[in-house]
Design an enzyme around this catalytic site. Structure first.
Site, PDB file in Angstrom:
ATOM      1  N   SER A   7       0.826  -1.206   0.000  1.00  0.00           N
ATOM      2  CA  SER A   7       0.000   0.000   0.000  1.00  0.00           C
ATOM      3  C   SER A   7       0.864   1.263   0.000  1.00  0.00           C
ATOM      4  O   SER A   7       0.365   2.346  -0.245  1.00  0.00           O
ATOM      5  CB  SER A   7      -0.874   0.018   1.253  1.00  0.00           C
ATOM      6  N   GLY A  39      -5.189  -0.529   5.413  1.00  0.00           N
ATOM      7  CA  GLY A  39      -5.664  -1.211   6.620  1.00  0.00           C
ATOM      8  C   GLY A  39      -6.934  -0.653   7.218  1.00  0.00           C
ATOM      9  O   GLY A  39      -7.553  -1.281   8.071  1.00  0.00           O
ATOM     10  N   CYS A  69       2.361  -6.964   1.702  1.00  0.00           N
ATOM     11  CA  CYS A  69       1.432  -6.206   2.543  1.00  0.00           C
ATOM     12  C   CYS A  69       0.541  -7.218   3.241  1.00  0.00           C
ATOM     13  O   CYS A  69      -0.109  -8.036   2.576  1.00  0.00           O
ATOM     14  CB  CYS A  69       0.613  -5.274   1.652  1.00  0.00           C
ATOM     15  N   THR A  71      -2.163  -6.619   4.953  1.00  0.00           N
ATOM     16  CA  THR A  71      -3.575  -6.305   4.748  1.00  0.00           C
ATOM     17  C   THR A  71      -4.032  -6.905   3.420  1.00  0.00           C
ATOM     18  O   THR A  71      -5.066  -7.589   3.342  1.00  0.00           O
ATOM     19  CB  THR A  71      -3.764  -4.775   4.725  1.00  0.00           C
ATOM     20  N   THR A 181       3.997  -5.004   7.055  1.00  0.00           N
ATOM     21  CA  THR A 181       5.363  -4.834   6.518  1.00  0.00           C
ATOM     22  C   THR A 181       5.925  -3.442   6.803  1.00  0.00           C
ATOM     23  O   THR A 181       7.094  -3.192   6.524  1.00  0.00           O
ATOM     24  CB  THR A 181       5.401  -5.138   5.015  1.00  0.00           C
ATOM     25  N   HIS A 182       5.100  -2.544   7.352  1.00  0.00           N
ATOM     26  CA  HIS A 182       5.653  -1.261   7.788  1.00  0.00           C
ATOM     27  C   HIS A 182       6.379  -1.396   9.139  1.00  0.00           C
ATOM     28  O   HIS A 182       7.231  -0.582   9.467  1.00  0.00           O
ATOM     29  CB  HIS A 182       4.540  -0.223   7.964  1.00  0.00           C
TER      30      HIS A 182
END
Ligand code: DGL
Length: 265
Positions: A7, A39, A69, A71, A181-182
């Site tokens: 994202s 998200g 990602c 989400t 992944t952030h």
């Protein structure tokens, strides 16, 4: 080429994992920075975006897709697999496998976006593989915007991480999955706040290992992938802050190119 999307810029943690584990493979990345975060959006919207992102990557030469990602992986994997004739990798399963190998007490924490946590995918996969496990999940909706803004060392970020982790800490988890992944970008803060006895599972490196294993097991497919160390990075919106954070995450200078996926699929 290996196609990777997220994202925003969090999926660059997976890019870094892949570049470190498999140097030389050509990559094409798409970060949907104009429409981040995913998200907080409905499954229908996330699926629509994921189909567009995949089409964009395939059109730009991707022979396989890495959904970098959580989400997207939680809600859109089946739709992407059904719509495209290329191998599609999701990020949840490798993280769950690594977590189950690491946990000693089977008391597991999972943090992720609201959509990932609401999907129940981590609990489901963990309980299927280890019915004795205890799984505690916490949505952390403010962490993605903090990372996208580059607020990596601010006292506010420390406070918010501490608040989000508190309910997991009181459960005395021994393993914590970074189900977004952030979050590896905030790994040091998270590790400090959750305590050093807790093993942290980073889905970005787990994903890189999974992709590498697949290519080792499928040498005919591997042969089709170019290995000239070329990498292109597309984003749907470019700001100076993204440029700075992106370079910092990947650990080398990168060029961000503008791209638009609206109207695809
Ligand atoms: N990196 C994405 C994930 O792994 C962030 C999702 C979002 O955009 O909210 O879930």
């Amino acid at each position: 080429m290996i196609g990777i999307f997220d994202s925003g810029i969090g999926g660059l943690t997976v890019v870094r994992g892949i570049m470190d584990a498999m140097p030389g493979y050509d990559l094409v990345y798409f970060g949907d920075t104009a429409r981040t975060p995913y998200g907080t959006k409905s499954s229908r919207t996330v699926i629509e975006y994921c189909l567009q992102n995949t089409e964009f990557l395939v059109k730009n030469g991707a022979k396989m897709i890495v959904m970098a990602c959580n989400t997207a992986s939680s809600v859109a994997t089946d739709a992407v697999r059904d719509s495209f004739d290329v191998p599609v990798f999701e990020v949840v399963t490798p993280a769950v496998e690594r977590c189950l190998a690491a946990t000693k007490k089977g008391v597991i924490g999972v943090i992720g976006t609201r959509a990932t946590i609401a999907s129940g995918i981590y609990e489901k996969q963990i309980m299927e593989k280890n019915p004795q496990a205890k799984v505690y999940c916490a949505p952390c909706p403010l962490l993605v915007p903090l990372v996208e803004e580059g607020w990596l060392k601010k006292p506010e970020t420390n406070m918010i991480v501490k608040k989000y982790l508190h309910p997991l800490k009181v459960r005395q988890i021994d393993t914590l999955i970074l189900g977004c992944t952030h979050y590896p970008i905030l790994k040091n803060i998270i590790a400090r706040k959750i305590g050093k006895r807790v093993a942290i599972i980073d889905s970005s490196t787990a994903m890189a290992e999974r992709v590498k294993a697949f290519l080792t097991e499928n040498p005919d497919f591997d042969e089709k992938l170019a290995k000239t160390a070329a990498a292109r990075f597309f984003v749907s919106d470019i700001t100076p802050q993204f440029r700075k954070t992106a370079k910092w995450i990947v650990g080398r200078p990168i060029d961000l190119e503008p791209a638009n996926t609206e109207g695809l699929s």
